[in-house]
Design an enzyme around this catalytic site. Structure first.
Site, PDB file in Angstrom:
ATOM      1  N   TYR A  93       0.866  -1.180   0.000  1.00 53.26           N
ATOM      2  CA  TYR A  93       0.000   0.000   0.000  1.00 53.26           C
ATOM      3  C   TYR A  93       0.897   1.222   0.000  1.00 53.26           C
ATOM      4  O   TYR A  93       1.937   1.228   0.652  1.00 53.26           O
ATOM      5  CB  TYR A  93      -0.885  -0.032   1.254  1.00 53.26           C
ATOM      6  CG  TYR A  93      -2.107   0.832   1.158  1.00 53.26           C
ATOM      7  CD1 TYR A  93      -3.132   0.514   0.274  1.00 53.26           C
ATOM      8  CD2 TYR A  93      -2.239   1.973   1.946  1.00 53.26           C
ATOM      9  CE1 TYR A  93      -4.265   1.308   0.184  1.00 53.26           C
ATOM     10  CE2 TYR A  93      -3.375   2.769   1.860  1.00 53.26           C
ATOM     11  CZ  TYR A  93      -4.382   2.428   0.975  1.00 53.26           C
ATOM     12  OH  TYR A  93      -5.495   3.215   0.883  1.00 53.26           O
ATOM     13  N   SER A 193     -18.910  -6.058  -1.748  1.00 54.52           N
ATOM     14  CA  SER A 193     -17.827  -5.516  -0.919  1.00 54.52           C
ATOM     15  C   SER A 193     -18.413  -4.461   0.014  1.00 54.52           C
ATOM     16  O   SER A 193     -19.561  -4.030  -0.149  1.00 54.52           O
ATOM     17  CB  SER A 193     -16.765  -4.878  -1.809  1.00 54.52           C
ATOM     18  OG  SER A 193     -17.273  -3.685  -2.380  1.00 54.52           O
ATOM     19  N   ASP A 216     -20.293 -15.662  -9.029  1.00 51.71           N
ATOM     20  CA  ASP A 216     -21.140 -16.812  -8.745  1.00 51.71           C
ATOM     21  C   ASP A 216     -20.580 -17.498  -7.495  1.00 51.71           C
ATOM     22  O   ASP A 216     -19.374 -17.480  -7.258  1.00 51.71           O
ATOM     23  CB  ASP A 216     -21.129 -17.779  -9.936  1.00 51.71           C
ATOM     24  CG  ASP A 216     -22.347 -18.684  -9.916  1.00 51.71           C
ATOM     25  OD1 ASP A 216     -23.215 -18.506  -9.024  1.00 51.71           O
ATOM     26  OD2 ASP A 216     -22.440 -19.564 -10.782  1.00 51.71           O
ATOM     27  N   TYR A 283     -11.637   1.572  -7.957  1.00 46.89           N
ATOM     28  CA  TYR A 283     -11.183   1.856  -6.586  1.00 46.89           C
ATOM     29  C   TYR A 283     -10.537   0.638  -5.938  1.00 46.89           C
ATOM     30  O   TYR A 283     -10.091   0.695  -4.792  1.00 46.89           O
ATOM     31  CB  TYR A 283     -12.341   2.374  -5.720  1.00 46.89           C
ATOM     32  CG  TYR A 283     -13.380   1.324  -5.367  1.00 46.89           C
ATOM     33  CD1 TYR A 283     -14.391   0.991  -6.257  1.00 46.89           C
ATOM     34  CD2 TYR A 283     -13.350   0.665  -4.146  1.00 46.89           C
ATOM     35  CE1 TYR A 283     -15.336   0.034  -5.944  1.00 46.89           C
ATOM     36  CE2 TYR A 283     -14.296  -0.298  -3.818  1.00 46.89           C
ATOM     37  CZ  TYR A 283     -15.288  -0.610  -4.724  1.00 46.89           C
ATOM     38  OH  TYR A 283     -16.224  -1.564  -4.416  1.00 46.89           O
ATOM     39  N   GLY A 284     -10.487  -0.479  -6.660  1.00 45.67           N
ATOM     40  CA  GLY A 284      -9.862  -1.682  -6.120  1.00 45.67           C
ATOM     41  C   GLY A 284      -9.493  -2.625  -7.247  1.00 45.67           C
ATOM     42  O   GLY A 284      -9.895  -2.407  -8.403  1.00 45.67           O
ATOM     43  N   TRP A 309      -9.218   7.211  -4.950  1.00 43.74           N
ATOM     44  CA  TRP A 309      -8.515   6.798  -3.727  1.00 43.74           C
ATOM     45  C   TRP A 309      -8.999   7.664  -2.582  1.00 43.74           C
ATOM     46  O   TRP A 309      -8.726   8.855  -2.533  1.00 43.74           O
ATOM     47  CB  TRP A 309      -7.005   6.957  -3.921  1.00 43.74           C
ATOM     48  CG  TRP A 309      -6.193   6.347  -2.820  1.00 43.74           C
ATOM     49  CD1 TRP A 309      -6.558   5.366  -1.946  1.00 43.74           C
ATOM     50  CD2 TRP A 309      -4.841   6.678  -2.483  1.00 43.74           C
ATOM     51  NE1 TRP A 309      -5.530   5.059  -1.096  1.00 43.74           N
ATOM     52  CE2 TRP A 309      -4.469   5.850  -1.401  1.00 43.74           C
ATOM     53  CE3 TRP A 309      -3.912   7.586  -2.985  1.00 43.74           C
ATOM     54  CZ2 TRP A 309      -3.211   5.914  -0.814  1.00 43.74           C
ATOM     55  CZ3 TRP A 309      -2.661   7.644  -2.399  1.00 43.74           C
ATOM     56  CH2 TRP A 309      -2.313   6.807  -1.331  1.00 43.74           C
TER      57      TRP A 309
END
Lengths: 374, 374
Positions: A93, A193, A216, A283-284, A309
């Protein structure tokens, strides 16, 4: 925050190029300090090197620094385990802590003590943290008073604990990229999420429709029902979309905005739904693959691919009127039940290992939220 | 135009979603027509189905329609073979002709005859074509007068012949995405493509610096010298950049804008050069791979990925003051020698097969330009 998992290859140069300064709160210190009068030490989740979170994170009792004139002592109530926390501990990160580091990017706590210059905060008030504060996985922390924000009354504690990363990410992605008005549609993947669940609810509160793509899985019907319960317009899988589930979508306006937290080839499903000229915000990157953008979607369909972000936004907008409005709105929706905390499991800090293991599981739909005893 | 080569998989849905109307000029007709008084027929390169250009394109003598009151008869002088022409004949381009179709998206010609209502054009004037005109690979054509634009005096004919696709693409990419001012840097791959060569020269004319990435090849030094001669600041390869040719770049400001005509993993070299928050514009996809965008470059480095399609711009801006200004500026640069036609090979229409074969070659650096006899 709202972290991508697929940044191994790029994080090196990114972290070099980023100049993100941050304030680390003090969940204790390794330096000699005068102990706080109220609380001598803090139970803290600490890591001294990057690695597998289950292995490198340790529970330690660390001395707390004294509450100086401009600081406050906060007793933590709840702090979630977000993907950005995991990535941060793994060392992938861009925000790099000084070691030893206390993990945790957000949470809610209660003011226990205020410095002599602090006039606008009172012991007993619930607060969350502004800007790029890190180090919230601890029972107590001391931080500058201007880094906390009082939580409006009536806000459920678990909304306050989880608002800063996931809910804010969803809020801003719906606000900052396309001019969305009531009746417009948004399509997203990874819809279950934390940010995905928040997006469904914020969209519903704003009168926006959502097409929600999930992987799935054995409990698909249960998940589908749950997301519908949050306000999802359509819940589907990539496979069903390929097989022609588009009949579900025929009465919806084509989305102006697509939201991506998966990457790889999953982007195709979003590209096929979005309208000409629309924006796909990433964003991910749960697939750990680059975002594979069809060349023609850029050239001929005029799609725009951007990223979001949350940490940058918080850093650039800490203390702003816009930040205050956003938090207030999200907390209000929390109070009315229009925004619920994500599916979660409360785990006492003493059992942090179990929280980390669950958070690392592939199909983890429950947000692990650390609590800090009585 | 300025065509991507890698759109096989996406073109189907794109072409469905695009609603590009276009005007096809008449290089002859299969319908009974009154023949033009001046010229009875046109030598035309025609295809009646999609396929390998070398196989499906045929040279035909086709009757010309009469020049009506609002039309002009143009004798073609030169028309290039662009990647968009090739893709169009292959059937992988979103602009779909009616069959039989005359190929060719641009070129320069000379007015031979004008209709009775046409007051602002005179026989002998050189013209290029506005908007989404197609069908320029022919010796003569008849088209509405409002679809041609007079070429300013002093413009070299091969500049006029090639300005609409490559030079306009480069011009607009430098104008429409980032606010570039003298001294700023732009990085591009496929720097020896037609648009790439134009970009180098337009950038130099505007006082912008360029980092130009080309593929390694046997004649690399020769190509490097040629591009430096056009005004390139730095010419390099992806391999050299990986090996640390970045010393070449240390005195340059980091680029705000990157220009991509390759896609695939080549995008990494651009992402590594561009500054935080910059824009990567894609106008082609020679690798036939999707644009592989590192997730972290979107989220943490705030890069924006967009596309550019010259045909759309021409269609939306045909006849506008902005279009006129752009053409005039490019032609002026042509007149002063600041914009040279791309490396090229003139091929008479009778030898079109050779032009198509060369255009399809992997390392073709020469633009094939069709000419139409005396």
């Amino acid at each position: 925050m709202a972290a991508p998992m697929s940044i191994m290859n790029t994080v090196k140069w990114i972290s070099k190029s980023l100049k993100i300064s941050r304030l680390q709160v003090s969940c204790g210190s390794l330096l000699p300090v005068r102990y706080s009068s109220a609380v001598g030490s803090s139970k803290s989740l600490v890591y001294e090197k990057y690695g597998d979170p289950v292995k490198v994170v340790k529970l330690e009792q660390r001395p707390l620094p004294e509450v100086d004139d401009d600081s406050v002592l906060v007793k933590m109530i709840a702090s979630p385990v977000n993907p950005s926390d995991i990535n941060s501990i793994q060392g992938i990160y861009p925000i790099k802590p000084a070691f030893p580091a206390v993990a945790g990017f957000e949470g809610v706590g209660e003011i226990q003590e205020v410095g002599s210059n602090v006039k606008d905060l009172t012991p007993g008030e619930r607060v969350i943290f502004q800007g790029s504060v890190t180090g919230t996985w601890c029972s107590h922390l001391v931080c500058p008073a201007n880094q906390v924000m009082v939580v409006p009354e009536g806000t459920p504690p678990l909304i306050a604990a989880t608002v800063k990363v996931n809910a804010c990410t969803a809020y801003r992605m719906l606000a900052d990229f396309e001019n969305l008005v009531e009746g417009d549609t948004v399509v997203q993947n990874a819809a279950n999420s934390g940010a995905g669940q928040a997006l469904i609810q914020i969209a519903a509160a704003r009168g926006l429709k959502t097409i929600n793509i999930v992987r799935d899985r054995p409990d698909l019907q249960e998940l589908t029902d749950y997301l519908h319960g949050l306000g999802a317009t359509v819940v589907t899988t990539e496979g069903d979309l390929r097989k022609g589930a588009s009949s579900l979508l025929k009465d919806l306006p084509k989305p102006k905005l697509a939201v991506n937290a998966v990457g790889g080839k999953s982007i195709i499903a979003l590209v096929k739904q979005i309208q000409h000229g629309g924006t796909i915000v990433t964003y991910g990157g749960m697939s750990k693959q680059p975002v594979m953008v069809p060349t023609g979607s850029l050239i001929f369909d005029d799609l725009k691919f951007k990223g979001y972000w949350m940490s940058r936004w918080h850093q650039e907008n800490a203390g702003s009127e816009e930040a205050r409005q956003m938090f207030d709105q999200l907390c209000r929706w929390g109070g009315t039940g229009q925004l619920r905390a994500p599916q979660h499991r409360l785990v006492d800090i003493d059992n942090y290992g179990s929280a980390l293991e669950k958070a690392l599981g592939e199909y983890s739909t429950e947000k692990q939220i650390l609590t800090f005893g009585s």
